[in-house]
Design a protein around this motif. Structure first.
Motif, mmCIF file in Angstrom:
data_model
loop_
_atom_site.group_PDB
_atom_site.id
_atom_site.type_symbol
_atom_site.label_atom_id
_atom_site.label_comp_id
_atom_site.label_asym_id
_atom_site.label_seq_id
_atom_site.Cartn_x
_atom_site.Cartn_y
_atom_site.Cartn_z
ATOM 1 N N GLY A 69 0.813 -1.203 0.000
ATOM 2 C CA GLY A 69 0.000 0.000 0.000
ATOM 3 C C GLY A 69 0.850 1.258 0.000
ATOM 4 N N GLU A 70 1.917 1.246 0.786
ATOM 5 C CA GLU A 70 2.830 2.399 0.845
ATOM 6 C C GLU A 70 3.603 2.546 -0.459
ATOM 7 O OE1 GLU A 70 4.483 5.702 2.601
ATOM 8 O OE2 GLU A 70 3.122 4.358 3.677
ATOM 9 N N MET A 71 4.103 1.439 -0.984
ATOM 10 C CA MET A 71 5.005 1.518 -2.131
ATOM 11 C C MET A 71 4.272 1.753 -3.441
ATOM 12 S SD MET A 71 7.827 -1.345 -1.076
ATOM 13 C CE MET A 71 8.434 -1.346 0.611
ATOM 14 N N THR A 72 3.064 1.247 -3.584
ATOM 15 C CA THR A 72 2.318 1.520 -4.815
ATOM 16 C C THR A 72 2.024 3.014 -4.935
ATOM 17 O OG1 THR A 72 0.247 0.933 -3.672
ATOM 18 C CG2 THR A 72 1.278 -0.771 -5.022
ATOM 19 N N GLY A 73 1.735 3.653 -3.808
ATOM 20 C CA GLY A 73 1.496 5.098 -3.822
ATOM 21 C C GLY A 73 2.728 5.883 -4.224
ATOM 22 N N ILE A 74 3.885 5.449 -3.732
ATOM 23 C CA ILE A 74 5.147 6.135 -4.078
ATOM 24 C C ILE A 74 5.467 5.940 -5.556
ATOM 25 C CG2 ILE A 74 7.636 6.153 -3.670
ATOM 26 C CD1 ILE A 74 6.996 5.341 -0.750
ATOM 27 N N ALA A 75 5.286 4.713 -6.058
ATOM 28 C CA ALA A 75 5.561 4.446 -7.474
ATOM 29 C C ALA A 75 4.708 5.329 -8.375
ATOM 30 C CB ALA A 75 5.309 2.974 -7.778
ATOM 31 N N GLU A 76 3.438 5.460 -8.035
ATOM 32 C CA GLU A 76 2.539 6.289 -8.845
ATOM 33 C C GLU A 76 2.920 7.767 -8.749
ATOM 34 O OE1 GLU A 76 -2.231 6.954 -9.609
ATOM 35 O OE2 GLU A 76 -1.562 6.116 -7.687
ATOM 36 N N LYS A 77 3.212 8.239 -7.550
ATOM 37 C CA LYS A 77 3.529 9.660 -7.369
ATOM 38 C C LYS A 77 4.761 10.066 -8.165
ATOM 39 C CE LYS A 77 4.647 13.161 -3.890
ATOM 40 N NZ LYS A 77 4.758 13.464 -2.431
ATOM 41 N N TYR A 78 5.771 9.210 -8.181
ATOM 42 C CA TYR A 78 7.035 9.573 -8.824
ATOM 43 C C TYR A 78 7.211 8.936 -10.204
ATOM 44 C CZ TYR A 78 8.225 11.555 -4.312
ATOM 45 O OH TYR A 78 8.225 12.308 -3.153
ATOM 46 N N ASN A 79 6.158 8.257 -10.684
ATOM 47 C CA ASN A 79 6.190 7.672 -12.027
ATOM 48 C C ASN A 79 7.409 6.764 -12.208
ATOM 49 O OD1 ASN A 79 5.194 7.303 -14.691
ATOM 50 N ND2 ASN A 79 6.620 8.843 -15.462
ATOM 51 N N MET A 80 7.645 5.888 -11.232
ATOM 52 C CA MET A 80 8.789 4.983 -11.305
ATOM 53 C C MET A 80 8.367 3.560 -10.949
ATOM 54 S SD MET A 80 11.079 5.754 -7.901
ATOM 55 C CE MET A 80 10.471 5.469 -6.240
ATOM 56 N N TYR A 81 9.197 2.611 -11.323
ATOM 57 C CA TYR A 81 9.004 1.215 -10.944
ATOM 58 C C TYR A 81 9.676 0.966 -9.591
ATOM 59 C CZ TYR A 81 7.667 0.202 -15.804
ATOM 60 O OH TYR A 81 7.041 0.181 -17.022
ATOM 61 N N ILE A 82 9.105 0.061 -8.815
ATOM 62 C CA ILE A 82 9.701 -0.346 -7.550
ATOM 63 C C ILE A 82 9.735 -1.871 -7.482
ATOM 64 C CG2 ILE A 82 9.422 -0.410 -5.028
ATOM 65 C CD1 ILE A 82 8.212 2.378 -5.176
ATOM 66 N N VAL A 83 10.881 -2.409 -7.111
ATOM 67 C CA VAL A 83 11.023 -3.835 -6.825
ATOM 68 C C VAL A 83 11.105 -3.997 -5.314
ATOM 69 C CG1 VAL A 83 12.499 -5.871 -7.065
ATOM 70 C CG2 VAL A 83 12.216 -4.302 -8.997
ATOM 71 N N THR A 84 10.337 -4.914 -4.770
ATOM 72 C CA THR A 84 10.401 -5.187 -3.342
ATOM 73 C C THR A 84 10.139 -6.666 -3.094
ATOM 74 O OG1 THR A 84 9.664 -4.402 -1.164
ATOM 75 C CG2 THR A 84 7.951 -4.704 -2.834
ATOM 76 N N ALA A 85 10.239 -7.089 -1.849
ATOM 77 C CA ALA A 85 9.966 -8.480 -1.487
ATOM 78 C C ALA A 85 9.242 -8.506 -0.155
ATOM 79 C CB ALA A 85 11.258 -9.295 -1.412
ATOM 80 N N VAL A 86 8.109 -9.179 -0.132
ATOM 81 C CA VAL A 86 7.281 -9.293 1.066
ATOM 82 C C VAL A 86 6.736 -10.710 1.138
ATOM 83 C CG1 VAL A 86 6.575 -6.870 1.203
ATOM 84 C CG2 VAL A 86 5.284 -8.435 -0.244
ATOM 85 N N TYR A 87 6.325 -11.121 2.317
ATOM 86 C CA TYR A 87 5.673 -12.420 2.441
ATOM 87 C C TYR A 87 4.214 -12.286 2.021
ATOM 88 C CZ TYR A 87 9.764 -14.314 4.738
ATOM 89 O OH TYR A 87 11.042 -14.740 4.999
ATOM 90 N N GLU A 88 3.732 -13.290 1.294
ATOM 91 C CA GLU A 88 2.377 -13.266 0.741
ATOM 92 C C GLU A 88 1.699 -14.603 1.005
ATOM 93 O OE1 GLU A 88 0.324 -12.388 -3.595
ATOM 94 O OE2 GLU A 88 2.169 -13.578 -3.543
ATOM 95 N N GLU A 89 0.417 -14.581 1.357
ATOM 96 C CA GLU A 89 -0.357 -15.802 1.539
ATOM 97 C C GLU A 89 -1.237 -16.027 0.319
ATOM 98 O OE1 GLU A 89 -3.214 -18.111 4.790
ATOM 99 O OE2 GLU A 89 -2.433 -16.107 5.215
ATOM 100 N N VAL A 90 -1.115 -17.212 -0.276
ATOM 101 C CA VAL A 90 -1.912 -17.582 -1.453
ATOM 102 C C VAL A 90 -2.466 -18.988 -1.229
ATOM 103 C CG1 VAL A 90 -1.917 -17.964 -3.950
ATOM 104 C CG2 VAL A 90 -0.446 -16.193 -2.964
#
Length: 252
Positions: A69-90
């Motif tokens: 949620g934090e990083m998608t907002g930053i990517a959109e604001k600055y028109n850049m791509y972001i690579v990150t890694a988080v734990y996800e439940e699927v």
């Protein structure tokens, strides 16, 4: 570590906020793509908190939403791509998930870590594929931490056409720092693909840092060394060699 969930949640929010300030700085400097280390929320340390992994498991959904949620907002604001890694439940399984966020703040691609150290295997499932993520200027591969111990994942992504491989990590020194450095540069030399290593520095005193960008020829273009709170940056010519570089700069 203590297993008070409220304290853990507060710490996770602090970790995400800490990374966010550097992503914003990268965006302000005009970065096209930026990367965080592995485990953006810093909950991996609780993987063994409790015999059944219940504390760790309970943290995953909220931490996933918090970080992205934090990083998608930053990517959109600055028109850049972001690579990150988080734990996800699927589907009831937890994966260590590499994520590419696009310039509009959308999830453009995911990768589930395929090689897990013994502690992670207890409660985390292994992925079984090596997808590439498309951007508007390069094809991106993501390999997480322990994946770099093995030559095959890097080679597979190279054969699929990866231009840059990102390695969000919490490690680097599995067999010592010198061995770790030889390993990452060797992967590049064998495959002629740019590698970006993003690591925590001095997280609980356990991480050496060593975030770096390695060019096609295996040369370290820019590196943070052991310094914490550093943004490593370079301008890359994807048709030739990198044409501009910075070393250990706190902007980029």
């Amino acid at each position: 570590p203590a297993c008070n969930k409220n304290d853990i949640v507060v710490k996770a929010r602090q970790n995400v906020a800490h990374l966010a300030q550097f992503l914003r700085r990268a965006g302000e400097e005009g970065a096209d793509i930026a990367s965080t280390p592995e485990d953006a929320g810093g909950i991996d340390v609780y993987l063994m908190a409790g015999d059944d992994g219940e504390v760790f498991r309970s943290l995953v959904p909220d931490n996933y939403e918090l970080a992205l949620g934090e990083m998608t907002g930053i990517a959109e604001k600055y028109n850049m791509y972001i690579v990150t890694a988080v734990y996800e439940e699927v589907d009831g399984k937890i994966y260590n998930c590499g994520v590419l966020i696009d310039r509009k703040g959308n999830i453009a691609g995911k990768y589930h870590k395929t090689h897990l150290p013994d502690t992670e295997k207890l409660f985390v499932a292994a992925g079984d594929d090596y997808p590439l993520c498309e951007t508007d200027f390069v094809k991106v591969g993501i390999l997480i931490c322990y994946d770099m111990m093995f030559p095959e994942p890097f080679r597979i992504m190279n054969l699929q056409g990866a231009d840059i491989i990102f390695n969000p990590t919490y490690g680097f020194v599995f067999c010592g720092e010198d061995c770790g450095q030889i390993r990452v540069q060797g992967r590049v030399v064998d495959n002629a693909v740019i590698l970006v290593v993003s690591n925590w520095a001095s997280l609980g005193g356990d991480c050496p840092g060593c975030s770096q960008i390695i060019g096609f020829d295996g040369r370290v273009i820019a590196g943070a060394g052991h310094e914490p709170n550093v943004i490593v940056s370079a301008v890359l010519d994807m048709d030739a060699e990198p044409i501009q570089e910075t070393d250990g700069e706190e902007s980029g």
